[in-house]
Design a protein around this motif. Structure first.
Motif, PDB file in Angstrom:
ATOM      1  N   GLU B  84       0.839  -1.195   0.000  1.00 50.69           N
ATOM      2  CA  GLU B  84       0.000   0.000   0.000  1.00 50.69           C
ATOM      3  C   GLU B  84       0.878   1.251   0.000  1.00 50.69           C
ATOM      4  O   GLU B  84       0.571   2.241  -0.662  1.00 50.69           O
ATOM      5  CB  GLU B  84      -0.918   0.010   1.227  1.00 50.69           C
ATOM      6  CG  GLU B  84      -1.998  -1.070   1.227  1.00 50.69           C
ATOM      7  CD  GLU B  84      -1.454  -2.485   1.413  1.00 50.69           C
ATOM      8  OE1 GLU B  84      -0.334  -2.624   1.973  1.00 50.69           O
ATOM      9  OE2 GLU B  84      -2.101  -3.447   0.972  1.00 50.69           O
ATOM     10  N   ARG B  85       1.973   1.183   0.758  1.00 48.07           N
ATOM     11  CA  ARG B  85       2.889   2.332   0.822  1.00 48.07           C
ATOM     12  C   ARG B  85       3.497   2.608  -0.554  1.00 48.07           C
ATOM     13  O   ARG B  85       3.625   3.764  -0.969  1.00 48.07           O
ATOM     14  CB  ARG B  85       3.990   2.057   1.843  1.00 48.07           C
ATOM     15  CG  ARG B  85       4.925   3.238   2.043  1.00 48.07           C
ATOM     16  CD  ARG B  85       5.887   3.041   3.209  1.00 48.07           C
ATOM     17  NE  ARG B  85       6.901   4.077   3.202  1.00 48.07           N
ATOM     18  CZ  ARG B  85       6.706   5.312   3.631  1.00 48.07           C
ATOM     19  NH1 ARG B  85       5.525   5.662   4.105  1.00 48.07           N
ATOM     20  NH2 ARG B  85       7.681   6.206   3.581  1.00 48.07           N
ATOM     21  N   THR B 139      13.625   0.956   0.444  1.00 46.15           N
ATOM     22  CA  THR B 139      13.301   0.486   1.796  1.00 46.15           C
ATOM     23  C   THR B 139      11.934  -0.213   1.811  1.00 46.15           C
ATOM     24  O   THR B 139      11.768  -1.276   2.418  1.00 46.15           O
ATOM     25  CB  THR B 139      13.269   1.684   2.773  1.00 46.15           C
ATOM     26  OG1 THR B 139      14.499   2.394   2.636  1.00 46.15           O
ATOM     27  CG2 THR B 139      13.126   1.219   4.201  1.00 46.15           C
ATOM     28  N   THR B 140      10.974   0.404   1.151  1.00 45.99           N
ATOM     29  CA  THR B 140       9.628  -0.176   1.124  1.00 45.99           C
ATOM     30  C   THR B 140       9.642  -1.529   0.414  1.00 45.99           C
ATOM     31  O   THR B 140       9.009  -2.497   0.876  1.00 45.99           O
ATOM     32  CB  THR B 140       8.650   0.795   0.421  1.00 45.99           C
ATOM     33  OG1 THR B 140       8.779   2.088   1.016  1.00 45.99           O
ATOM     34  CG2 THR B 140       7.214   0.319   0.557  1.00 45.99           C
ATOM     35  N   ALA B 144       8.887  -5.377   1.803  1.00 45.00           N
ATOM     36  CA  ALA B 144       8.003  -6.327   1.114  1.00 45.00           C
ATOM     37  C   ALA B 144       8.727  -7.655   0.885  1.00 45.00           C
ATOM     38  O   ALA B 144       8.150  -8.735   1.064  1.00 45.00           O
ATOM     39  CB  ALA B 144       7.536  -5.739  -0.215  1.00 45.00           C
ATOM     40  N   ALA B 145      10.012  -7.561   0.526  1.00 47.32           N
ATOM     41  CA  ALA B 145      10.784  -8.782   0.260  1.00 47.32           C
ATOM     42  C   ALA B 145      10.938  -9.603   1.539  1.00 47.32           C
ATOM     43  O   ALA B 145      10.805 -10.836   1.524  1.00 47.32           O
ATOM     44  CB  ALA B 145      12.152  -8.422  -0.320  1.00 47.32           C
ATOM     45  N   GLY B 148       8.191 -11.775   2.305  1.00 46.22           N
ATOM     46  CA  GLY B 148       7.856 -12.753   1.275  1.00 46.22           C
ATOM     47  C   GLY B 148       6.840 -12.298   0.248  1.00 46.22           C
ATOM     48  O   GLY B 148       6.252 -13.102  -0.479  1.00 46.22           O
ATOM     49  N   LEU B 149       6.640 -10.972   0.155  1.00 42.65           N
ATOM     50  CA  LEU B 149       5.616 -10.477  -0.783  1.00 42.65           C
ATOM     51  C   LEU B 149       6.150 -10.303  -2.199  1.00 42.65           C
ATOM     52  O   LEU B 149       5.385 -10.296  -3.163  1.00 42.65           O
ATOM     53  CB  LEU B 149       5.061  -9.134  -0.285  1.00 42.65           C
ATOM     54  CG  LEU B 149       4.230  -9.162   1.002  1.00 42.65           C
ATOM     55  CD1 LEU B 149       3.954  -7.747   1.499  1.00 42.65           C
ATOM     56  CD2 LEU B 149       2.910  -9.901   0.754  1.00 42.65           C
ATOM     57  N   LEU B 150       7.479 -10.117  -2.332  1.00 43.09           N
ATOM     58  CA  LEU B 150       8.057  -9.853  -3.657  1.00 43.09           C
ATOM     59  C   LEU B 150       8.437 -11.143  -4.369  1.00 43.09           C
ATOM     60  O   LEU B 150       8.817 -12.128  -3.721  1.00 43.09           O
ATOM     61  CB  LEU B 150       9.325  -9.002  -3.536  1.00 43.09           C
ATOM     62  CG  LEU B 150       9.206  -7.514  -3.267  1.00 43.09           C
ATOM     63  CD1 LEU B 150      10.515  -6.830  -3.672  1.00 43.09           C
ATOM     64  CD2 LEU B 150       8.040  -6.887  -4.008  1.00 43.09           C
TER      65      LEU B 150
END
Lengths: 202, 202
Positions: B84-85, B139-140, B144-145, B148-150
Motif C-alpha cells: 500500500e505504501r 526500503t519499502t 516487502a521482500a 515474502g511479498l516480492l
C-alpha cells in the motif's frame, strides 16, 4: 526541393546539420545564434539565412534531420523476429545519435525539450519523433501478439508508451544527475522480457 | 541560522519560497532575476540579497524547500503495509508540488534540470531528491521482500531506480510534448503490481 537537385542540396544541408550539432554542443540551446552555427561551418551567416529564414526554422530542420537519421538506423535493424527486433529497438534508444561522448549534445536536447512549450514547431517535431518510436514499438509488439508470443494481458500500445517513457526518463536523469543509463536500460530489458510468455525451455 | 530565530526566519523564508515559485512560473528559469522574485513578494531586492547572496543560492534553497515539502508528504503517507505504501509513493510521484494547474512550474523545473550540468550545487540538490526517492522506494520494497511479498528475482534497488526513471520520463514528456502522464502512471502501477507474488485469491 525537387529530387533533381537533391545531391547538392543534400551536401550543403549535411554541412549545416553537422555545424548545428557542433554549435549546440559548444553553446547550448538557449544562447545559440545563427553566427555560432556559421562559425562551425565554412558558410557565412548570410548563406545560412539563404537556406533557413530563422534560427527556429534551422532547428526545426535539425530535429527532422535527427529523426531521419534515427529512422535510417531503425530501418537498418536486421532481426529474426519481433522479440529480437524489440531488443534491437531498446538498444537504439540508449545509443543517442551523437555517440557516447556527447554529454553537451544531450544537455542541449534537454534544454530544447524544456523550451518546447514556447516553440510549437519544435514541440511538433519532438512529438513526431515520439510518435514514430511508439509506432515502431507498438507494431513490433502487435506482431509478437499475433504469433502468440505476448502474455494475454499485455497491451502493445501501453507497453510501447512505457518503453518510450523509460527511455526519456533515463536520458533526463543522465543530463540532470549525470546518472548512468545502464541500470535503467537493464531494468527495461527485464520489463520487455516479462511481456513475453515464458519459453518452454525456461 | 540558529534554532532560536527559526519561527521568524521560517516565515520570511516561506514568503521568499512562494515568491520564487511564482517568479519561476512567470519568467521560467533561464531569464529569472532577483528583481523578478522580489516583485512577487513584499520584499525588496536588497532584502532578498540579505537572505541569499545570489540567485544561485536562492534557487538552491528553493530546491531544498521542495525536497522538504516532498519529504513531509511522504512522511504523512499512512499505509497498512509495504504494498500500500508503494502505491501511495507512486501516487505522490505524479502529484507535483504545485498541483495540476502549474504547467509553467513543471517547465521551469525541466529547464533547471537541463541547466544542472553547468550548476553543480543545483545538480547536487536534484541528486539528493532523486536519492531520497530511490531510498524510500528501496526500503519499502525491501520490507516487502522480507515478508515474502516480492517475487524472488526482484531486486529492490533496481526496481526503485526503474520507478524513479519512469516518473522522470513521464514528467519530461509532459513538458516537452504536453503528453498526459496518466498512461505512464497506469503502466507503472501494473509494473509495481507485477513485482509482487500473485495473491492466493487471484
Amino acid at each position: 526541393m525537387s529530387e533533381s537537385d537533391a545531391p547538392e542540396r543534400g551536401e550543403t544541408t549535411d554541412r549545416i546539420m553537422r555545424a548545428t550539432y557542433c554549435a549546440l554542443c559548444r553553446h547550448g540551446y538557449a544562447d545559440l545564434t545563427m553566427q555560432d552555427i556559421a562559425d562551425e561551418s565554412d558558410l557565412s551567416k548570410a548563406a545560412l539565412h539563404y537556406h533557413y529564414e530563422s534560427k527556429a526554422a534551422l532547428l526545426e530542420s535539425f530535429l527532422e534531420f535527427l529523426l531521419d537519421s534515427f529512422r535510417e538506423r531503425v530501418d537498418a535493424v536486421e532481426s529474426d523476429g519481433p522479440r529480437e527486433r524489440l531488443g534491437a529497438l531498446v538498444e537504439l534508444l540508449f545509443e543517442p545519435p551523437g555517440g557516447d561522448a556527447d554529454a553537451e549534445f544531450r544537455t542541449a536536447m534537454l534544454e530544447l525539450k524544456a523550451q518546447a512549450p514556447y516553440a510549437p514547431a519544435l514541440r511538433e517535431r519532438l512529438a513526431e519523433f515520439d510518435a514514430y518510436l511508439r509506432g515502431e514499438l507498438t507494431t513490433t509488439l502487435e506482431r509478437a501478439a499475433e504469433t502468440g508470443l505476448l502474455r494475454a494481458e499485455v497491451s502493445p500500445e501501453t507497453a510501447a508508451e512505457f518503453v518510450v517513457t523509460v527511455s526519456s526518463g533515463a536520458h533526463t536523469r543522465r543530463v540532470a544527475l549525470d546518472r548512468e543509463t545502464t541500470a535503467a536500460e537493464s531494468a527495461l530489458r527485464d520489463y520487455v522480457d516479462d511481456l513475453f510468455v515464458e519459453e518452454a525451455a525456461a
